[in-house]
Enzyme design. Structure first.
Site, PDB file in Angstrom:
ATOM      1  N   ASP A 264       4.130  26.037  28.550  1.00 15.16           N
ATOM      2  CA  ASP A 264       3.216  27.026  28.004  1.00 15.16           C
ATOM      3  C   ASP A 264       3.312  26.928  26.480  1.00 15.16           C
ATOM      4  O   ASP A 264       4.103  26.142  25.935  1.00 15.16           O
ATOM      5  CB  ASP A 264       3.562  28.434  28.533  1.00 15.16           C
ATOM      6  CG  ASP A 264       2.375  29.379  28.413  1.00 15.16           C
ATOM      7  OD1 ASP A 264       2.311  30.356  29.155  1.00 15.16           O
ATOM      8  OD2 ASP A 264       1.472  29.100  27.582  1.00 15.16           O
TER       9      ASP A 264
HETATM   10  C1  GLC Z   1      -0.921  31.416  26.634  1.00 17.55           C
HETATM   11  C2  GLC Z   1      -0.715  31.750  28.089  1.00 17.55           C
HETATM   12  C3  GLC Z   1      -1.149  30.667  29.018  1.00 17.55           C
HETATM   13  C4  GLC Z   1      -2.340  29.933  28.408  1.00 17.55           C
HETATM   14  C5  GLC Z   1      -1.836  29.205  27.183  1.00 17.55           C
HETATM   15  C6  GLC Z   1      -2.977  28.463  26.461  1.00 17.55           C
HETATM   16  O1  GLC Z   1       0.131  31.903  25.869  1.00 17.55           O
HETATM   17  O2  GLC Z   1       0.581  32.175  28.494  1.00 17.55           O
HETATM   18  O3  GLC Z   1      -1.476  31.288  30.265  1.00 17.55           O
HETATM   19  O4  GLC Z   1      -2.875  29.021  29.335  1.00 17.55           O
HETATM   20  O5  GLC Z   1      -1.183  30.064  26.277  1.00 17.55           O
HETATM   21  O6  GLC Z   1      -3.873  29.399  25.942  1.00 17.55           O
END
Ligand code: GLC
Length: 731
Positions: A264
């Site tokens: 993430d």
């Molecule tokens: C965010 C979220 C994740 C998302 C990623 C890209 O912090 O936790 O679900 O896909 O970043 O935006």
């Protein structure tokens, strides 16, 4: 058409041939997912692309920019490896459907698959080829903002709907135009964050992790999900982005997953913040060796992996495996044949909006309907009061995660009413609250005055989109602001009062549910909120939504969910005494000694699977093909459902079981099968299910998946309080 075959031999050979040509730097370049520069490409980025230092980019949606990024990567780098282009497409791209929690409330796999297919069409038209969805975190704590993005509390329902989403996004053949790679997230157990605070610690016993939280991930991978995202959270003290048990033992060894794992946002560098690692280099080593293939947004891999390989702390074999996973997604997407945007393959706008309306319609859950207040009989009404902070909010009704939502498509309830109400009915609109958090008493008086002169009151209550979603958690899930006060004031007018709830989570309504005549839960319904809700309020269609998550009475009941354990002292009517009824001097052991709270009823306000209709359905004649079944066998279950009312409507038939004795304690009920049917007035249908003993398998004391002999109860009904019961035994 060839189905997506993540393990195809041809692709494996192409991948190996390419890896054999790559330098270490080019390999590490494939492991970097960088954020876009939002509509531009800097000189540095061009340089990095030419040098093969970028494997993918997220958050670029301008097709001309995406095509230029791909062109540089393909035509100006040594090996010409195309890019993954990622975006959060959580419940629609331009056409916004209900939030996933609302989509889950439809219990309609084919509808949800359609929504994801349309989202994939719209996204791939601009060059996006990868979505960070579906989010399948089992959520039993509605204080957590991300419950809005989830499919609710239940492993079985989440697994069924996750499968539909993967099929919708990826289609039959991922290299076909109009399809995008899915990325199932957040692996794993993120929804168990303590106190419902986002990113917070989780401690999940392996048995519960396997039986509850991992189920939808396994379903997604069985459905062919191409990628998976790790969670920010630590689980039992080891953050998911460095968790060998999850990423190697479960994902690769047990499940034989061949796809790609992406971190993430900066969750690799956050390993040092967690206190698992010393610094960024240490974080890179932990994450790479645990099996996180691609790093999102941060640069621990780009800055440290070469050195770590040279120091022997990360093997080149591990790097090759990570690159293989990334390249497999790119080959499956057909990016080597065609990295550029295709001629869009769109359904017509009319068809997409019709789908958005139908999904919003089926997502709405009728929770209360005293005196048959709904549907409104507009032949007997001269005036309608429309009010509340969510009555006319085209952006807010779209919900969280709508980066690319086309707001011009968004039709609010107020707008829809103005378009459909006959001339002879006056529409008395008063905003009544600036926002859902307002506490302006003067506005309440103004709203009451409007209500006094109207025949019926429609109060559009709830939360703006920003009050749920990532990192937006609430410690008290009652309606915000002065909404409860306003409802009390409105209820004193004695007029029929309908509460339409538009929020990204269950709302605790113990204080107000019996002050309103009807409650329609619409979640955040997306762009067609207005037309859908009006059709339901006016009876054009009957509500059919069913709760994918329990509605607590008060926040203090959380976590509260239907699939709970029995405990050694379950509450009984006799054992429960309400706090106000306790006389002074009551002896210590005179009551209680079971599992309940003194100050609230021991039940949820509305249970999992619950939802009213404008008709009633009678369940009868439940039959099992046999009452004893050997492991490996099946039981054929049939039940008659009759529409006893005067309107045609959908009903979601739910089959639950209980395993009375197990090597670990088992939930008092578990959803096993669902079927959504439409019955005309008076129509009777016999619904059948095939229940295999495999459907009853669970992770036992040895944490191995198996079915255990013993006695079972089985119920079929219209929610988790189903009481039409049968018994059987696995021998
Ligand atoms: C965010 C979220 C994740 C998302 C990623 C890209 O912090 O936790 O679900 O896909 O970043 O935006």
């Amino acid at each position: 058409m060839k189905k997506n075959d993540i393990t195809s031999e041809a692709i494996a050979n192409s991948i190996q041939a390419l890896i054999n040509e790559m330098t270490l730097d080019e390999k590490i370049g494939q492991l970097s997912l960088v954020n876009s520069e939002y509509g531009q490409i800097s000189a540095d980025t061009k340089e990095s692309l030419k040098a093969g230092r970028i494997g993918g980019m997220l958050n670029e949606v301008a097709p001309e920019i995406v095509n230029e990024l791909q062109r540089i990567a393909v035509e100006e780098s040594r090996l010409g490896i195309p890019l993954l282009i990622g975006r959060d497409i959580i419940h629609g791209f331009n056409t916004i459907f209900p939030i996933p929690l609302g989509m889950a409330a439809t219990w309609n796999e084919s509808l949800i698959e359609e929504c994801c297919r349309v989202a994939a069409q719209e996204a791939s038209a601009v060059g996006v080829n990868w979505t960070y969805a579906p989010m399948v975190d089992i959520s039993r704590d509605p204080r957590w903002g991300r419950v809005a993005e989830s499919l609710g509390e239940d492993p079985a329902l989440s697994s069924i709907l996750t499968t539909a989403m993967i099929k919708g996004f990826q289609g039959e053949q991922l290299s076909q135009p109009g399809t995008i790679a899915a990325c199932v997230k957040h692996f794993a157990g993120y929804g168990a964050c303590e106190s419902g605070k986002d990113y917070n610690t989780t401690n999940i016993p392996e048995n519960e992790l396997r039986n509850v939280h991992l189920a939808p991930f396994k379903a997604a991978i069985d459905a062919g999900a191409m990628s998976l995202m790790t969670s920010f959270s630590d689980i039992d003290g080891i953050p998911a982005s460095a968790n060998h048990f999850l990423l190697r033992h479960i994902l690769r060894e047990e499940w034989d997953f061949k796809g790609m794992v992406v971190s993430d946002w900066a969750s690799i560098t956050q390993l040092a913040v967690h206190g698992l690692t010393e610094d960024e280099k240490d974080s890179a080593a932990h994450a790479a060796n645990a099996g996180v293939d691609m790093e999102m947004a941060s640069h621990a891999y780009a800055d440290n992996l070469a050195e770590l390989v040279n120091e022997g702390k990360v093997s080149i074999a591990q790097i090759d495996l990570m690159v293989e996973h990334v390249l497999r997604v790119k080959f499956q997407l057909g990016l080597f044949e065609n990295p550029y945007t295709n001629e869009p393959v769109f359904d017509s706008m009319e068809k997409r909006l019709e789908l958005a309306k139908e999904t919003a319609l089926q997502s709405c859950v009728l929770l209360r309907n005293e005196k048959q207040t709904l549907p409104l009989n507009i032949k007997q009404i001269n005036s309608i009061a429309v009010m509340g902070p969510m009555a006319d909010e085209p952006a807010e009704q779209l919900g969280t995660w709508v980066f690319d939502g086309d707001q011009s498509l968004s039709q609010t309830p107020l707008k829809a009413f103005k378009e459909v109400l006959p001339e002879n009915i006056s529409l008395n609109y008063v905003r009544s609250m600036e926002t859902s958090r307002s506490r302006d008493k003067l506005k309440i008086e103004e709203a009451v005055a409007v209500a006094e002169k109207s025949d019926v009151i429609l109060f559009f209550a709830g939360e703006e989109a920003i009050l749920s979603g990532e990192s937006h958690c609430r410690s008290d899930i009652r309606l915000p602001g002065a909404q409860e006060e306003l409802i009390s004031a409105l209820s004193k007018t004695g007029k029929p009062l309908v509460l339409i709830l538009m929020a990204g989570r269950p709302v605790a309504m113990e204080n107000i549910y019996d002050k309103v005549d009807a409650i329609l839960c619409a979640w955040h319904p997306g762009c067609m909120a207005g037309p859908a809700i009006i059709d339901l309020l006016l009876g054009v269609k009957a509500p059919s939504g069913k709760l994918p998550i329990t509605f607590p009475r008060v926040t203090g009941q959380i976590p509260i969910y239907y699939g709970h354990k029995n405990t050694g002292r379950p509450a009984t009517d006799e054992s429960v005494l309400y706090i106000d009824d306790i006389e002074v001097g009551t002896p210590q052991h005179s009551f209680g000694n079971t599992s309940f709270h003194l100050d609230v009823d021991n039940s949820p306000l509305y249970p999992f699977g619950f939802g009213l209709s404008y008709t009633t359905f009678e369940y009868s004649n439940l039959k099992l093909s046999q009452n004893k079944v050997e492991i490996g066998g099946c039981i054929f279950v049939t039940v008659d459902i009759t529409n006893k009312g005067a309107v045609g409507a959908y009903e979601t038939v739910q089959l639950y079981t209980r395993d009375l004795v197990g090597s670990v304690t088992r939930p008092v009920k578990e959803l096993k099968k669902i079927k959504k049917i439409y019955l005309k007035p008076g129509q009777k249908e016999t619904v059948s299910f095939v229940l295999a003993t495999d459907d009853l398998a669970f992770y036992g004391r040895d944490n191995k998946l198996h079915c255990e002999p013993g006695a079972f109860h089985l119920w079929v009904g219209s929610d988790s309080n189903a009481d039409l019961k049968a018994e059987f035994e696995i021998i």
